[in-house]
Design a protein around this motif. Structure first.
Motif, PDB file in Angstrom:
ATOM      1  N   GLU A   1       0.863  -1.174   0.000  1.00 43.98           N
ATOM      2  CA  GLU A   1       0.000   0.000   0.000  1.00 43.98           C
ATOM      3  C   GLU A   1       0.900   1.225   0.000  1.00 43.98           C
ATOM      4  O   GLU A   1       1.737   1.384   0.884  1.00 43.98           O
ATOM      5  CB  GLU A   1      -0.901   0.014   1.233  1.00 43.98           C
ATOM      6  CG  GLU A   1      -1.871   1.166   1.237  1.00 43.98           C
ATOM      7  CD  GLU A   1      -2.857   1.082   2.392  1.00 43.98           C
ATOM      8  OE1 GLU A   1      -3.438   2.127   2.705  1.00 43.98           O
ATOM      9  OE2 GLU A   1      -3.026  -0.003   2.957  1.00 43.98           O
TER      10      GLU A   1
ATOM     11  N   THR B   1       3.866  12.279 -11.241  1.00 43.14           N
ATOM     12  CA  THR B   1       2.815  13.229 -10.899  1.00 43.14           C
ATOM     13  C   THR B   1       3.240  14.207  -9.838  1.00 43.14           C
ATOM     14  O   THR B   1       2.549  15.196  -9.613  1.00 43.14           O
ATOM     15  CB  THR B   1       1.536  12.500 -10.422  1.00 43.14           C
ATOM     16  OG1 THR B   1       1.864  11.709  -9.277  1.00 43.14           O
ATOM     17  CG2 THR B   1       0.981  11.643 -11.527  1.00 43.14           C
ATOM     18  N   ARG B   2       4.345  14.014  -9.177  1.00 50.37           N
ATOM     19  CA  ARG B   2       4.798  14.920  -8.101  1.00 50.37           C
ATOM     20  C   ARG B   2       5.451  16.145  -8.605  1.00 50.37           C
ATOM     21  O   ARG B   2       5.819  16.490  -9.574  1.00 50.37           O
ATOM     22  CB  ARG B   2       5.804  14.227  -7.173  1.00 50.37           C
ATOM     23  CG  ARG B   2       5.123  13.233  -6.291  1.00 50.37           C
ATOM     24  CD  ARG B   2       5.885  12.924  -5.061  1.00 50.37           C
ATOM     25  NE  ARG B   2       7.114  12.185  -5.349  1.00 50.37           N
ATOM     26  CZ  ARG B   2       8.110  12.089  -4.493  1.00 50.37           C
ATOM     27  NH1 ARG B   2       8.056  12.692  -3.365  1.00 50.37           N
ATOM     28  NH2 ARG B   2       9.177  11.400  -4.765  1.00 50.37           N
TER      29      ARG B   2
ATOM     30  N   ASP C   1       1.666  11.895  -1.414  1.00 54.03           N
ATOM     31  CA  ASP C   1       0.983  13.172  -1.673  1.00 54.03           C
ATOM     32  C   ASP C   1      -0.539  13.027  -1.695  1.00 54.03           C
ATOM     33  O   ASP C   1      -1.227  13.542  -2.579  1.00 54.03           O
ATOM     34  CB  ASP C   1       1.459  13.793  -2.994  1.00 54.03           C
ATOM     35  CG  ASP C   1       2.917  14.202  -2.927  1.00 54.03           C
ATOM     36  OD1 ASP C   1       3.388  14.485  -1.805  1.00 54.03           O
ATOM     37  OD2 ASP C   1       3.569  14.246  -3.978  1.00 54.03           O
ATOM     38  N   GLY C   2      -1.099  12.308  -0.753  1.00 55.34           N
ATOM     39  CA  GLY C   2      -2.544  12.174  -0.655  1.00 55.34           C
ATOM     40  C   GLY C   2      -3.147  11.128  -1.569  1.00 55.34           C
ATOM     41  O   GLY C   2      -4.351  10.917  -1.568  1.00 55.34           O
ATOM     42  N   VAL C   3      -2.344  10.469  -2.387  1.00 51.23           N
ATOM     43  CA  VAL C   3      -2.839   9.437  -3.282  1.00 51.23           C
ATOM     44  C   VAL C   3      -2.501   8.085  -2.669  1.00 51.23           C
ATOM     45  O   VAL C   3      -1.348   7.814  -2.354  1.00 51.23           O
ATOM     46  CB  VAL C   3      -2.197   9.549  -4.686  1.00 51.23           C
ATOM     47  CG1 VAL C   3      -2.671   8.427  -5.583  1.00 51.23           C
ATOM     48  CG2 VAL C   3      -2.492  10.904  -5.297  1.00 51.23           C
ATOM     49  N   ALA C   4      -3.509   7.248  -2.482  1.00 48.00           N
ATOM     50  CA  ALA C   4      -3.303   5.914  -1.912  1.00 48.00           C
ATOM     51  C   ALA C   4      -3.507   4.880  -3.007  1.00 48.00           C
ATOM     52  O   ALA C   4      -4.504   4.903  -3.726  1.00 48.00           O
ATOM     53  CB  ALA C   4      -4.270   5.669  -0.773  1.00 48.00           C
ATOM     54  N   VAL C   5      -2.533   3.969  -3.134  1.00 47.57           N
ATOM     55  CA  VAL C   5      -2.608   2.902  -4.126  1.00 47.57           C
ATOM     56  C   VAL C   5      -2.375   1.589  -3.409  1.00 47.57           C
ATOM     57  O   VAL C   5      -1.411   1.438  -2.665  1.00 47.57           O
ATOM     58  CB  VAL C   5      -1.537   3.092  -5.229  1.00 47.57           C
ATOM     59  CG1 VAL C   5      -1.588   1.939  -6.206  1.00 47.57           C
ATOM     60  CG2 VAL C   5      -1.729   4.405  -5.938  1.00 47.57           C
ATOM     61  N   LYS C   6      -3.270   0.634  -3.622  1.00 46.24           N
ATOM     62  CA  LYS C   6      -3.133  -0.700  -3.049  1.00 46.24           C
ATOM     63  C   LYS C   6      -2.829  -1.673  -4.175  1.00 46.24           C
ATOM     64  O   LYS C   6      -3.540  -1.717  -5.171  1.00 46.24           O
ATOM     65  CB  LYS C   6      -4.394  -1.120  -2.315  1.00 46.24           C
ATOM     66  CG  LYS C   6      -4.674  -0.270  -1.094  1.00 46.24           C
ATOM     67  CD  LYS C   6      -5.931  -0.733  -0.398  1.00 46.24           C
ATOM     68  CE  LYS C   6      -6.216   0.148   0.799  1.00 46.24           C
ATOM     69  NZ  LYS C   6      -7.431  -0.273   1.505  1.00 46.24           N
TER      70      LYS C   6
ATOM     71  N   LYS D   1       1.197   5.433  -0.152  1.00 50.72           N
ATOM     72  CA  LYS D   1       0.508   6.711   0.033  1.00 50.72           C
ATOM     73  C   LYS D   1       1.514   7.811  -0.242  1.00 50.72           C
ATOM     74  O   LYS D   1       2.457   7.990   0.510  1.00 50.72           O
ATOM     75  CB  LYS D   1      -0.028   6.843   1.457  1.00 50.72           C
ATOM     76  CG  LYS D   1      -1.166   5.905   1.765  1.00 50.72           C
ATOM     77  CD  LYS D   1      -1.701   6.134   3.156  1.00 50.72           C
ATOM     78  CE  LYS D   1      -2.819   5.159   3.453  1.00 50.72           C
ATOM     79  NZ  LYS D   1      -3.353   5.321   4.806  1.00 50.72           N
TER      80      LYS D   1
ATOM     81  N   LEU E   1       3.498   7.435 -10.080  1.00 47.57           N
ATOM     82  CA  LEU E   1       3.342   8.284  -8.916  1.00 47.57           C
ATOM     83  C   LEU E   1       4.470   9.317  -8.820  1.00 47.57           C
ATOM     84  O   LEU E   1       4.249  10.447  -8.442  1.00 47.57           O
ATOM     85  CB  LEU E   1       3.274   7.448  -7.632  1.00 47.57           C
ATOM     86  CG  LEU E   1       1.973   6.688  -7.410  1.00 47.57           C
ATOM     87  CD1 LEU E   1       2.096   5.771  -6.201  1.00 47.57           C
ATOM     88  CD2 LEU E   1       0.822   7.639  -7.214  1.00 47.57           C
TER      89      LEU E   1
END
Length: 141
Positions: A111, A140-141, A115-120, A113, A137
């Protein structure tokens, strides 16, 4: 109001060097093995902990030379313990009774997380897929 000096010790002679009789050294070392820490014993006697450790080492070597205690055996090099990985069966055993809790359909192995994005990412995900998600990810930063 100041209490003044609690302890006052005068050293005579050249420098701070003191000569300790072997019986006193053995007594101080014995105090360390009686359950009290080396630092506390050294502080109480006005010594540096390194001095007490040196006395312990010297006394141990003396006892080993006299045959009073067995010599310590040292290995040539540190050795790592091999890791053992057991294969996990994909099928879960059927529960013997029903529980009222809802069972998750799949648990995530990773899992992330950022910058506020959570990916499982699931257990059966391919390594290239995981690498692609991480790269996306980062981009996108």
């Amino acid at each position: 109001m100041s209490k003044g000096a609690q302890r006052f010790e005068v050293f005579t002679g050249a420098g701070k060097r003191r000569d300790w009789p072997p019986e006193v050294k053995a007594s101080i070392v014995a105090e360390c093995y009686a359950g009290e820490g080396v630092s506390a014993v050294a502080r109480r006697h006005g010594l540096a902990p390194s001095q007490v450790y040196a006395w312990r080492r010297d006394l141990r070597k003396q006892f080993e030379a006299e045959g009073l205690i067995p010599a310590t055996r040292r290995s040539e090099a540190p050795v790592f313990v091999p890791a053992v990985i057991d294969a996990v069966d994909a099928a879960d055993p059927a529960p013997t009774r029903r529980s009222r809790r809802r069972r998750r359909t799949s648990t995530a192995a990773v899992e992330l997380k950022i910058d506020g994005v959570a990916v499982k990412i699931g257990r059966d995900a391919d390594a290239s897929l995981i690498a692609a998600v991480i790269e996306a990810l980062r981009a996108t930063r």
